[in-house]
Design an enzyme around this catalytic site. Sequence first.
Site, short mmCIF file in Angstrom:
data_model
loop_
_atom_site.label_atom_id
_atom_site.label_comp_id
_atom_site.label_asym_id
_atom_site.label_seq_id
_atom_site.Cartn_x
_atom_site.Cartn_y
_atom_site.Cartn_z
N ASP A 76 40.78 33.81 49.67
CA ASP A 76 41.85 35.17 49.78
C ASP A 76 41.36 35.73 51.41
OD1 ASP A 76 43.27 37.17 49.52
OD2 ASP A 76 42.12 38.16 47.84
N LYS A 93 44.35 36.26 52.99
CA LYS A 93 45.42 36.89 53.44
C LYS A 93 45.84 36.43 54.71
CE LYS A 93 45.16 40.28 49.75
NZ LYS A 93 43.57 40.04 49.27
N ASP A 132 49.10 35.35 60.53
CA ASP A 132 49.27 35.39 61.84
C ASP A 132 50.20 34.24 62.47
OD1 ASP A 132 48.25 35.44 64.68
OD2 ASP A 132 46.20 36.00 63.79
P1 XMP Z 1 39.16 44.15 41.39
O1 XMP Z 1 37.98 44.56 41.85
O2 XMP Z 1 39.99 45.13 41.80
O3 XMP Z 1 39.62 42.90 42.59
O4 XMP Z 1 39.23 43.38 40.29
C1 XMP Z 1 40.42 42.19 42.96
C2 XMP Z 1 40.45 41.17 43.97
O5 XMP Z 1 41.72 40.80 44.24
C3 XMP Z 1 42.17 40.97 45.72
N1 XMP Z 1 43.46 41.50 45.44
C4 XMP Z 1 44.62 41.18 45.96
N2 XMP Z 1 44.86 39.97 46.78
N3 XMP Z 1 46.97 40.47 46.79
C5 XMP Z 1 45.96 39.55 47.13
O6 XMP Z 1 46.17 38.70 47.62
C6 XMP Z 1 46.89 41.50 45.88
O7 XMP Z 1 47.90 42.20 45.70
C7 XMP Z 1 45.55 41.87 45.60
N4 XMP Z 1 45.03 43.22 44.97
C8 XMP Z 1 43.85 42.94 44.76
C9 XMP Z 1 41.08 42.19 46.12
O8 XMP Z 1 40.80 41.98 47.46
C10 XMP Z 1 39.86 41.74 45.35
O9 XMP Z 1 39.22 40.67 45.83
#
Ligand code: XMP
Length: 214
Positions: free
Chosen positions: A60, A62, A65
């Site tokens: 992940d 994200k 660039d």
């Molecule tokens: P939690 O602790 O909140 O962790 O259950 C969530 C995990 O997912 C990532 N995260 C996202 N990644 N789009 C993403 O690509 C999103 O909308 C999003 N929301 C949460 C967050 O960084 C963590 O690793």
Amino acid sequence: MVPDSRLIIALDVTDREEALQISRKIGGLVDAIKVNYPLILSCGLGIVPEIKKYANVIADFKVADIPNTNRLICEETFKAGADAIICQGFVGNDSVKACVDVAAQFGKEVYVVTEMSHPGAIDFIQKHAMDLVDVAIKNGASGIIAPATRPERLSEIKRRSKDLKILSPGVGAQGGDARTTLDAGADFIIVGRSIYNAKDPYQAAIDLIGQLRR
Ligand code: XMP
């Protein structure tokens, strides 16, 4: 990635031993282990092949660039053994295509972020969520990331996304519900703190999988 448990753990711990211990314990239960900057900045990309012993790994990062830099980031990530990478779609078609092209060379997957799960997603990114779904479709991504915190939006995104796989973060600590998220259209839920901060992460994962199978 083929759904089985439909659970992906977000392994956002920063301690190497803790990360490997959790991976060892619950790798066999989950469909994938998602790694993010907290773990990689702390332990290095070299932890990816170690975690891969226990489950598929989603990076992940994200990625957001210019196409050439996206290409380089994806190459390093897939060389390290990741099975999939998450990129941002707002940087445009060419940047997403660069990720998809590299993934194809390695036989791996790309997931594109649409609307994020946190409250701030409403400020800017929500307005363009459907455009971002279209970017994912147009460039041949395997799937998208869409919010468990807004099931009604998740359903709208699902309708737009046709047969793209949907990975949905926001269950547990951010307020989303596991079963509701699947019913709204997700193929997989992504859960971090509710598992790795639990007294017994194995049992927490089992409980979530039980909810998903109801
Ligand atoms: P939690 O602790 O909140 O962790 O259950 C969530 C995990 O997912 C990532 N995260 C996202 N990644 N789009 C993403 O690509 C999103 O909308 C999003 N929301 C949460 C967050 O960084 C963590 O690793």
